[in-house]
Structure formats: structure tokens, C-alpha cells
Design a protein around this motif. Structure first.
Motif, PDB file in Angstrom:
ATOM      1  N   PRO A 238       0.849  -1.199   0.000  1.00 57.82           N
ATOM      2  CA  PRO A 238       0.000   0.000   0.000  1.00 57.82           C
ATOM      3  C   PRO A 238       0.884   1.249   0.000  1.00 57.82           C
ATOM      4  O   PRO A 238       1.946   1.248   0.626  1.00 57.82           O
ATOM      5  N   PHE A 239       0.473   2.290  -0.717  1.00 53.28           N
ATOM      6  CA  PHE A 239       1.222   3.553  -0.703  1.00 53.28           C
ATOM      7  C   PHE A 239       0.826   4.294   0.573  1.00 53.28           C
ATOM      8  O   PHE A 239      -0.044   5.153   0.579  1.00 53.28           O
ATOM      9  N   VAL A 240       1.436   3.868   1.669  1.00 54.90           N
ATOM     10  CA  VAL A 240       1.126   4.401   3.000  1.00 54.90           C
ATOM     11  C   VAL A 240       2.449   4.574   3.744  1.00 54.90           C
ATOM     12  O   VAL A 240       3.338   3.730   3.627  1.00 54.90           O
ATOM     13  N   ALA A 241       2.577   5.682   4.514  1.00 53.59           N
ATOM     14  CA  ALA A 241       3.801   5.958   5.264  1.00 53.59           C
ATOM     15  C   ALA A 241       4.194   4.746   6.105  1.00 53.59           C
ATOM     16  O   ALA A 241       3.311   4.110   6.678  1.00 53.59           O
ATOM     17  N   PRO A 242       5.488   4.397   6.186  1.00 58.01           N
ATOM     18  CA  PRO A 242       6.634   5.114   5.623  1.00 58.01           C
ATOM     19  C   PRO A 242       7.040   4.634   4.227  1.00 58.01           C
ATOM     20  O   PRO A 242       8.103   4.999   3.754  1.00 58.01           O
ATOM     21  N   LEU A 243       6.200   3.811   3.575  1.00 57.34           N
ATOM     22  CA  LEU A 243       6.598   3.257   2.285  1.00 57.34           C
ATOM     23  C   LEU A 243       6.514   4.323   1.196  1.00 57.34           C
ATOM     24  O   LEU A 243       5.560   5.093   1.146  1.00 57.34           O
ATOM     25  N   GLY A 244       7.514   4.347   0.333  1.00 60.04           N
ATOM     26  CA  GLY A 244       7.510   5.303  -0.779  1.00 60.04           C
ATOM     27  C   GLY A 244       7.685   6.742  -0.323  1.00 60.04           C
ATOM     28  O   GLY A 244       7.196   7.667  -0.980  1.00 60.04           O
ATOM     29  N   ALA A 245       8.405   6.954   0.808  1.00 56.36           N
ATOM     30  CA  ALA A 245       8.532   8.313   1.360  1.00 56.36           C
ATOM     31  C   ALA A 245       9.121   9.319   0.360  1.00 56.36           C
ATOM     32  O   ALA A 245       8.608  10.439   0.248  1.00 56.36           O
ATOM     33  N   PRO A 246      10.199   8.981  -0.401  1.00 55.82           N
ATOM     34  CA  PRO A 246      10.726   9.966  -1.358  1.00 55.82           C
ATOM     35  C   PRO A 246       9.703  10.343  -2.432  1.00 55.82           C
ATOM     36  O   PRO A 246       9.666  11.490  -2.875  1.00 55.82           O
ATOM     37  N   ILE A 247       8.853   9.389  -2.835  1.00 52.64           N
ATOM     38  CA  ILE A 247       7.806   9.714  -3.815  1.00 52.64           C
ATOM     39  C   ILE A 247       6.780  10.620  -3.143  1.00 52.64           C
ATOM     40  O   ILE A 247       6.347  11.625  -3.707  1.00 52.64           O
ATOM     41  N   ALA A 248       6.438  10.275  -1.885  1.00 56.96           N
ATOM     42  CA  ALA A 248       5.464  11.084  -1.139  1.00 56.96           C
ATOM     43  C   ALA A 248       5.942  12.530  -1.016  1.00 56.96           C
ATOM     44  O   ALA A 248       5.147  13.469  -1.100  1.00 56.96           O
TER      45      ALA A 248
END
Ligand SMILES: Cc1cc2nc3c(=O)[nH]c(=O)nc-3n(C[C@H](O)[C@H](O)[C@H](O)COP(=O)(O)O)c2cc1C
Length: 405
Positions: A238-248
Motif C-alpha cells: 500500500p502507498f502508506v507511510a513510511p513506504l515510498g517516502a521519497p515519492i510522497a
């Protein structure tokens, strides 16, 4: 046991071919219905008409053709087992659809509680006892009570549609196909950056992207060493913190994307901390995911679905919601202190303004603050070379997520 119905006359504006063609628009799963015989090899037939009927009492049904030679023998036993075939079991499907005296010759199986064969390696099995058999035109309607059932391999099921076989692709991925293709084309151009970074830092380098509401790891490079395996490629999270933080950090609609999550207590405080961390990512160019015991839960959920390309399930969402990432402030890093680093990541900007992410995994148990900083600098350099290669540009540091404040 069989009940007979009198056929009703009714007007019909279609041919049998129309009937087949129209109903062929409706996909089915594929199961094998099987039973043992007291004097001979087990019997079984491939069935596409299997369905669940009732929860209380637990009933299932399927429709055997009146011409079937297997069905009368299964009916005689009074019980059967249903094995749900997996997408990789098309040959078993064909095998059990053929007329043969011994369909089990090359098949591995074991006995169920009702004494019926369970096909080894099936997705799931349902052990049943026949309740009633009713005539239904040129077929019978078999209603059976479920005595026992279990998920076996749990892999993707085999599907039958318009005369062909296939597998399930979740809509979220199907609609993301075009986005994914364009990401993959981009990643192809920066693959050598990933490979040399992996060699230089002796860690795994992954390229990830946001596709709809998921963060997907699309490609990877590992340092050459025996047994190195890119097990994380293909993971959908899931695109949910902390995953994909630089994209976020560079996502304009971050508040609406649900990236901050919803299940954590004191959401506003957590979101506020995150906005600060995202600021640091924009100025420093990278993010550090520190060791976190809750992360073991995420890894466990991910390993369960590895290789299946299945969308994130409730268990994975739950595991991610429990991740507590302490705010990342590079100025807090002490050069001589030891850190448990789970991952480090940096954004790569493409020509059309979308953001990819380089992530490093596979660090030693701890690294010093000095190594952490050096690694961060190498990562940022590789990411900006990749950005240049893609004809992209890093937006001004007053990044879009900062506007969310
Ligand atoms: C994908 C697929 C689905 C099938 N579904 C059914 C079904 O629902 N009912 C049925 O009677 N036969 C179905 N068949 C055909 C039977 O498997 C086949 O006619 C039977 O095994 C023939 O052998 P038998 O004489 O040993 O019964 C299906 C076959 C395939 C390939």
C-alpha cells in the motif's frame, strides 16, 4: 436420489451456439471433483460449474453432464472432494476433462476425511457429502453438504473464459498497466546506474513507483555474490507511510492520497512529524528507514504473497499501519553511533514529472552514522545521474507536499 422435473415448453429466440457464446462471456474457476472406488483407481472430472450455495447449512453445488461416465460412479460413493485448481495446473484440468480409465496415473493426491482424493498442490479443497441430485435439462444439479475444507497452496486460481485459460489480474494493476509500462521503459534506461550502485555499496538496489494507491517494486540489482536473489522485485505494497517516502515528498495530492494512513492514533501529530521528515527528504535528497520490530510483520506478510503479484491484502495493510517510523532528521545522525538501517531511498525524476524511487536494502545489522551519511551521498548522486539520464529535473525544493501545510 435423483429427482425428475418435467421439461417446460417455452419460446426460444436463440440457437444453442448463441447460448454457448453468450454464456461463454461469463468466466468460471476450475475444480476437480473426485471420489475413490472400492475396486479400481479413483474417479474424477474437471468442473467449471462449481459454486457455493449456502453458509448455514454449508452447501455447495455443481452440474455434471448426463453423458458423463464419471458422475454416476461418484454419485454411487455418496461423497466427493472438490480441489480448486491453480493457474499453474492447466495440464491437470485437461487431464481430468479427458475420458480415461485411470485419470490419476500421474497425479499426486491424498485422502480426505470422506475418503475422497485431494489433489496435492491445489489452491484449496472442499470435502463434501451429496445431499440431493436433481435433473436440470441435459445436466444434473448436485447439491452437497461441506464436511471439511481448507486452503492448501493459496496461490492464484485457474480461470476459464471464452474457451481459454487464464489467471486473475486485479483491476488496480490492470488499470496501472500503462503507467507501469512507461515506468519500466524508464527504468530500463537507468538500470546500469542501479547495477553499479549495487556493486559499489554491496547492497540490493530496487526501483519502485507509485501505481494508483500502491507502491510497487518494479526492478532490482544486486551485487554479484553467490545466492543473491532479487526477492523483492514485484512486491506490491500500500502507498502508506513510511513506504515510498521519497515519492510522497514530491506528491502534490499527498493529503488526498491517504499516504499518512488512517489507523494510527493521534493522526495529526503523526502527519505533522511526517511533513517535517518530507521536508528533510526534499532538502537532503534521501530518506532512511530505521530498523523497526514491527517491520518484521510487514516482511512476513510480503513473503507470504511473494511471486504471486497479488494486491496488498488486509493483513499487509494492518502490518504497515503498525510501522512507527521515527522522524528522519539527518542533522541528528552521529558519525560514530551505530544505526539499525532497514532501507535508504531517494527520488528519481522523469521527463514527464513523475517520480520513481531508488531503494537500498540488505544492510549489515548496524552501520555507523558516518557510513550512513556516505551511503546517502552515493545514493543521491546515483539518483541524480538517473534523473539526468531520463531527461528529468528535480523540482524546486519548495516541494508540493510542503504546500499541504
Ligand atoms: C474447464 C472445463 C470445465 C468443465 N465443466 C464441466 C461441468 O461443469 N460439468 C460437466 O459435466 N463437465 C464439465 N467439463 C467436462 C468434463 O470434465 C468432462 O466431460 C468429463 O471429465 C468427461 O469424462 P467422464 O466421462 O469421465 O465424465 C468441463 C471441462 C473443462 C475443460
Amino acid at each position: 436420489m435423483t429427482q425428475h422435473n418435467s421439461p417446460g415448453a417455452s419460446a426460444q429466440n436463440f440457437t444453442p451456439a448463441d447460448f454457448r457464446r453468450v454464456l461463454g462471456q461469463y468466466p468460471t474457476g476450475v475444480v476437480v471433483v473426485s471420489a475413490t472406488q472400492p475396486d479400481g483407481p479413483p474417479i474424477a472430472m474437471t468442473i467449471g460449474s462449481f459454486t457455493s450455495v449456502s453458509l448455514d447449512p454449508p452447501l455447495v453445488a455443481f452440474y455434471p453432464d448426463k453423458t458423463s461416465t464419471s458422475w454416476p460412479r461418484i454419485e454411487q460413493r455418496g461423497a466427493f472432494c472438490v480441489s480448486v485448481l491453480g493457474a499453474d495446473q492447466e495440464s491437470l484440468c485437461r487431464n481430468f476433462a479427458m475420458k480415461s480409465d485411470d485419470k490419476f496415473r500421474h497425479v499426486s493426491w491424498r485422502l480426505s476425511g470422506t475418503g475422497s482424493p485431494i489433489i496435492n498442490g491445489a489452491v484449496a479443497w472442499i470435502d463434501c457429502r451429496i445431499e440431493s441430485v436433481q435433473e436440470a435439462g441435459d445436466h444434473y444439479l448436485v447439491l452437497a453438504r461441506v464436511e471439511d475444507l481448507a486452503i492448501d497452496s493459496g496461490s492464484l486460481p485457474l480461470l476459464f473464459f471464452r474457451g481459454g485459460y487464464g489467471r486473475f489480474t486485479p483491476l488496480s494493476l490492470a488499470t496501472g498497466d500503462l503507467t507501469m509500462m512507461s515506468h519500466l521503459r524508464g527504468i530500463d534506461q537507468i538500470r546500469d546506474e542501479m547495477t553499479s550502485l549495487a556493486e559499489k555499496l554491496r547492497v540490493e538496489v530496487l526501483a519502485g513507483a507509485r501505481i494508483a494507491d500502491e507502491f510497487v517494486l518494479l526492478a532490482g540489482a544486486a551485487p554479484e555474490r553467490a545466492g543473491a536473489e532479487l526477492s523483492r522485485v514485484g512486491r506490491r505494497m500500500p502507498f502508506v507511510a513510511p513506504l515510498g517516502a521519497p515519492i510522497a515528498a514530491w506528491t502534490p495530492d499527498l493529503q488526498e492520497s491517504g499516504w499518512f494512513g488512517g489507523s494510527a492514533p493521534h493522526d495529526s501529530i503523526v502527519a505533522e512529524e511526517w511533513l517535517e521528515t518530507l521536508d528533510h527528504i526534499r532538502t537532503e535528497g534521501y530518506f532512511v528507514g530505521f530498523g523497526d520490530s514491527a517491520y518484521a510483520g510487514v516482511e512476513q506478510s510480503l513473503q507470504r504473497v511473494d511471486g504471486t503479484m497479488l494486491p496488498p491484502d488486509a493483513e499487509l495493510h494492518d502490518a504497515v499501519a503498525h510501522l512507527r517510523q521515527s522522524a528522519w532528521a539527518p542533522s541528528d545522525v552521529d558519525a560514530t553511533a551505530e544505526y539499525e538501517v532497514r532501507s535508504m531511498s531517494a527520488p528519481v525524476f522523469t521527463r514527464d514529472g513523475t517520480v520513481l524511487q531508488f531503494s537500498l536494502y540488505g544492510f549489515p545489522a548496524t552501520i555507523t552514522g558516518a557510513v550512513l551519511r556516505r551511503t546517502g551521498a552515493e545514493l543521491v548522486e546515483a539518483a541524480s545521474r538517473a534523473t539526468a539520464r531520463l531527461g528529468g529535473r528535480m523540482p524546486s525544493t519548495a516541494g508540493p507536499a510542503a504546500e499541504a501545510r
